[in-house]
Design an enzyme around this catalytic site. Structure first.
Site, short mmCIF file in Angstrom:
data_model
loop_
_atom_site.label_atom_id
_atom_site.label_comp_id
_atom_site.label_asym_id
_atom_site.label_seq_id
_atom_site.Cartn_x
_atom_site.Cartn_y
_atom_site.Cartn_z
N PRO A 216 20.10 -26.76 -12.45
CA PRO A 216 21.45 -27.28 -12.36
C PRO A 216 21.81 -27.80 -11.07
O PRO A 216 21.23 -27.41 -10.18
CB PRO A 216 22.30 -25.95 -12.52
CG PRO A 216 21.18 -24.96 -13.11
CD PRO A 216 19.78 -25.42 -12.78
N THR A 221 23.17 -35.54 -14.37
CA THR A 221 24.13 -36.36 -14.75
C THR A 221 24.54 -37.61 -13.98
O THR A 221 24.81 -38.66 -14.39
CB THR A 221 25.59 -35.33 -14.95
OG1 THR A 221 25.18 -34.35 -15.66
CG2 THR A 221 26.59 -36.12 -15.68
N GLU A 437 20.09 -4.99 11.02
CA GLU A 437 19.94 -6.23 11.17
C GLU A 437 18.91 -6.81 12.42
O GLU A 437 18.05 -7.56 12.16
CB GLU A 437 21.13 -7.04 11.53
CG GLU A 437 22.26 -6.98 10.12
CD GLU A 437 21.54 -7.53 8.62
OE1 GLU A 437 20.46 -8.43 8.81
OE2 GLU A 437 22.04 -6.97 7.90
P1 ADP Z 1 23.38 -31.72 -12.95
O1 ADP Z 1 23.78 -32.64 -14.01
O2 ADP Z 1 21.69 -31.85 -12.49
O3 ADP Z 1 23.64 -30.16 -13.16
P2 ADP Z 1 25.17 -33.26 -11.53
O4 ADP Z 1 24.70 -34.60 -11.72
O5 ADP Z 1 26.25 -32.79 -12.13
O6 ADP Z 1 23.92 -32.21 -11.73
O7 ADP Z 1 25.75 -32.91 -10.00
C1 ADP Z 1 26.71 -32.54 -9.50
C2 ADP Z 1 27.33 -32.98 -8.35
O8 ADP Z 1 26.50 -32.76 -7.14
C3 ADP Z 1 27.27 -34.34 -8.17
O9 ADP Z 1 28.63 -34.95 -8.80
C4 ADP Z 1 27.03 -34.98 -6.69
O10 ADP Z 1 28.46 -34.80 -6.02
C5 ADP Z 1 26.27 -33.88 -6.21
N1 ADP Z 1 24.76 -34.25 -6.18
C6 ADP Z 1 23.96 -33.67 -6.87
N2 ADP Z 1 22.39 -34.00 -6.67
C7 ADP Z 1 22.97 -35.15 -5.61
C8 ADP Z 1 22.08 -36.12 -5.24
N3 ADP Z 1 20.66 -36.46 -5.38
N4 ADP Z 1 22.78 -37.09 -4.17
C9 ADP Z 1 23.81 -37.13 -4.17
N5 ADP Z 1 24.77 -36.28 -4.70
C10 ADP Z 1 24.36 -34.97 -5.52
ZN ZN Z 2 18.84 -5.89 5.19
MG MG Z 3 24.88 -31.98 -15.75
#
Ligand code: ADP
Ligand code: ZN
Ligand code: MG
Length: 613
Positions: A216, A221, A437
């Site tokens: 994730p 997306t 720590e």
């Molecule tokens: P997934 O669909 O893989 O769960 P998303 O595409 O929804 O992840 O990513 C969520 C947000 O994280 C994006 O809108 C963006 O702001 C940021 N993000 C994730 N990966 C990247 C990347 N490789 N480059 C720039 N922004 C990213």
């Molecule tokens: Zn510890």
């Molecule tokens: Mg997604």
């Protein structure tokens, strides 16, 4: 219908199709007619025509109560034979004695029945009002129904899928950082969408679908949207869970709808997010079977086979559980391209930080590399969040630009939660935490093959941690040697070891360390082949690659017992090693703990300086 065109026309209009409206109007007309014919006359006042003679005799009998002149007629209220009050009407004979008679009979003069309504008013109350009320009711009802079922009450069997169609996503590959391999794989699709004919001429057909797999927040997306943006084609997106419906058959209808719309708009991208919700392996003969999901999946497979791949509809799907997908989906001609979208490496993390820092005012001295090094294992979404948290902190601090300190603090916020400066930790507990720590840091520093200490702090966090030691690698690490793994376990036990050594008692503060150490030791034995006793035998298999790395045991009960023994032995050995290191460096342990207790947070450099002098 069903398309949400940039939110211009929301699709929850109840009478989106005129047929439904027509049926409804006819139905209402019939109901109104029935009401008018049966119900309303009973409610309206009936007037009985009667002769003037009867009128006079009723006056004599004292039955008349009230009289009203109505143009050249007389309306009067009187009791009938059964004693019920009725309204009568009679002709008005020019009778000079009438007034006298009425007066002596004690009849009052006044309105007998309310003003007779005009024809327009009657039409309004009898027809327009009921129809209006019913239209309103029907509207409300169908709206609520639709919300409940997610479907149009008027059109069963047709779907009302929330398919978001964007004509321009506005994202490009420049917005996606550090996913070079994935982008490379998608460039071909972009090219195809630009000019499908080029491919058709030569007789080549591109894969109909590509599957983006990865944990994730890695930008799956985002990548799909970027493909549509780069190709300047419409982007249809729907989440797998939206196919799962209350009524059997609705999901399949949605799939049909989706593909129909997409082919109309080709070339375009269809994006199915979280496809595992519908694409799960179908049960082989189990009793549970989910008919609805299976139907939906079958429909999807059929549609994918059915549509003409040369037209320029490309289907992208994303999932973080590729192992649970039905094999039929991955067959050639369907999602046969599998594009891994992995967690970013050091370079990727730095690039992602920079992409998100574009729109944030940053101090020139900010070292993105340092932040990237401290965030090993973070996803793109987390990195985006780190930049934003840093910006928020800068605002809180009343600064106009984001500086390194803001970013470091937000890294810790993401890892360990917010600082809880106000938490009431007693002096004694603080002392224990300081030793704990320092124990971690000291054991780490005294072993070669161990990541340098970056920071030690005993400021409590909202996550419940009372303090922590941050170790940051110099560069990117892909492999862990056996020695490094053992050293890591020793470092993890170092906190508890310091408590034992110093206070001769133990606390609950080491629970997380214990969990991590055990997990690592177990993986060494069962998955990494790092124990002499078992050698290179896979005793556990990872069942869920991207989500939490769940594993399942694949061995006999006797072996399971032996594994436990081996894990215990490894952790014990490293624990002893840690105690040994602390004993040797007891003076430094005391000195460093006292310093940490005083400062609450010390950097790796300060730590090393005290250790070396
Ligand atoms: P997934 O669909 O893989 O769960 P998303 O595409 O929804 O992840 O990513 C969520 C947000 O994280 C994006 O809108 C963006 O702001 C940021 N993000 C994730 N990966 C990247 C990347 N490789 N480059 C720039 N922004 C990213
Ligand atoms: Zn510890
Ligand atoms: Mg997604």
């Amino acid at each position: 219908m069903g398309v949400k065109n940039d939110g211009k026309k929301p699709d929850n209009e109840p009478f989106g199709n005129w047929k439904g409206l027509l049926y409804y109007a006819v139905l209402m007309l019939i109901i109104t007619m029935l009401l008018n014919g049966l119900l309303f006359p009973a409610m309206r006042q009936r007037v009985i025509e009667t002769g003037y003679n009867d009128f006079l005799s009723m006056i004599e009998a004292g039955k008349v109560r009230q009289v009203q002149r109505d143009q050249d007629q007389i309306l009067f209220l009187a009791e009938d034979a059964a004693g019920n009050r009725q309204v009568y009407r009679t002709g008005n004979w020019e009778d000079p004695e009438l007034t006298e008679r009425l007066y002596s009979a004690g009849v009052t003069f006044g309105k007998v029945i309310p003003q007779k309504e005009s024809a327009i008013m009657a039409f309004f109350t009898n027809w327009i009002l009921p129809i209006g009320v019913m239209l309103l009711l029907g509207n409300l009802l169908s709206r609520t129904l639709m919300k409940r079922m997610g479907g149009n009450a008027m059109t069963f069997g047709k779907s009302n899928a929330k398919i978001y169609a964007e004509n321009e996503t506005g994202k490009t590959f420049a917005d996606v950082a550090g996913q070079e391999e994935a982008k490379e794989a998608l460039v071909e699709i972009v090219d195809f969408l630009h000019d499908p004919n080029k491919y058709a001429d030569i007789g080549a057909s591109l894969p109909k679908g590509a599957l983006l797999v990865g944990p994730p927040g890695t930008g799956k997306t985002l990548l799909a949207r970027a493909v549509a943006g780069e190709a300047h084609v419409p982007f249809f997106s729907i989440s797998g869970s939206e196919f799962v419906e209350m009524f059997v058959g609705m999901g399949a209808a949605k799939v049909r709808d989706l593909f129909k719309q997409a082919t109309e708009k080709a070339p375009c991208i269809v994006f199915i997010d979280e496809i595992d919700t519908i694409g799960k392996k179908r049960d082989s003969g189990g009793i549970s079977g989910n008919d609805e999901r299976e139907q939906t999946l079958n429909q999807l497979l059929t549609e994918m086979d059915g549509f003409d791949g040369k037209k320029g509809v490309v289907i992208l799907a994303a999932t973080n559980r590729p192992e649970s997908l039905d094999q039929a989906l991955l067959r050639p001609g369907r999602f046969d391209r599998r594009i891994p979208v992995e967690l970013p490496d050091l370079k990727g993390r730095e690039a992602i930080l920079k992409v998100h820092a574009r729109n944030v005012r940053m101090d020139d001295t900010v070292d993105f590399n340092a932040v990237a090094r401290a965030t090993s294992g973070a996803s793109g979404a987390e990195l985006a969040n780190i930049i934003n948290e840093g910006a928020l902190r800068a605002v809180r601090m009343g600064r106009r630009v984001v500086c390194q300190e803001d970013l470091e603090e937000s890294v810790e916020t993401i890892i360990a939660g917010y600082q809880r400066k106000g938490a009431a930790v007693s002096e004694k507990e603080k002392r224990i935490v300081a030793y704990h720590e320092t124990g971690h840091a000291l054991v780490a520093a005294c072993q070669s093959n161990s990541a340098p200490v970056h920071k030690i702090t005993i400021i409590p966090r909202t996550s419940g941690a009372l303090g922590y030691t941050m170790q940051v690698e110099e560069g990117e690490r892909f492999l862990m040697s056996r020695e490094e793994a053992l050293n890591k376990i020793a470092t993890l036990t170092g906190g508890r070891a310091a408590e034992e050594f110093m206070f001769h008692s133990v606390t609950t503060g080491a629970s997380n360390d214990i969990e991590q150490a055990t997990k690592l030791a177990r993986a060494m034995v069962t998955r990494y082949g790092m124990s002499d006793q078992f050698g290179m035998v896979a005793l556990e298999t990872v069942t869920n690659q991207y989500l939490g790395q769940d594993t399942s045991l694949a061995c006999s009960p006797e072996t399971a017992k032996a594994i436990d023994d081996e894990v215990i032995r490894i952790v014990k050995e490293q624990h002893e090693k840690a105690i040994g290191i602390l004993k040797e460096n007891a003076a430094k342990l005391n000195e460093l703990s006292a310093y940490l207790l005083e400062k609450e947070t010390i950097t790796g450099d300060e730590f090393m300086e005290i250790l070396r002098r």
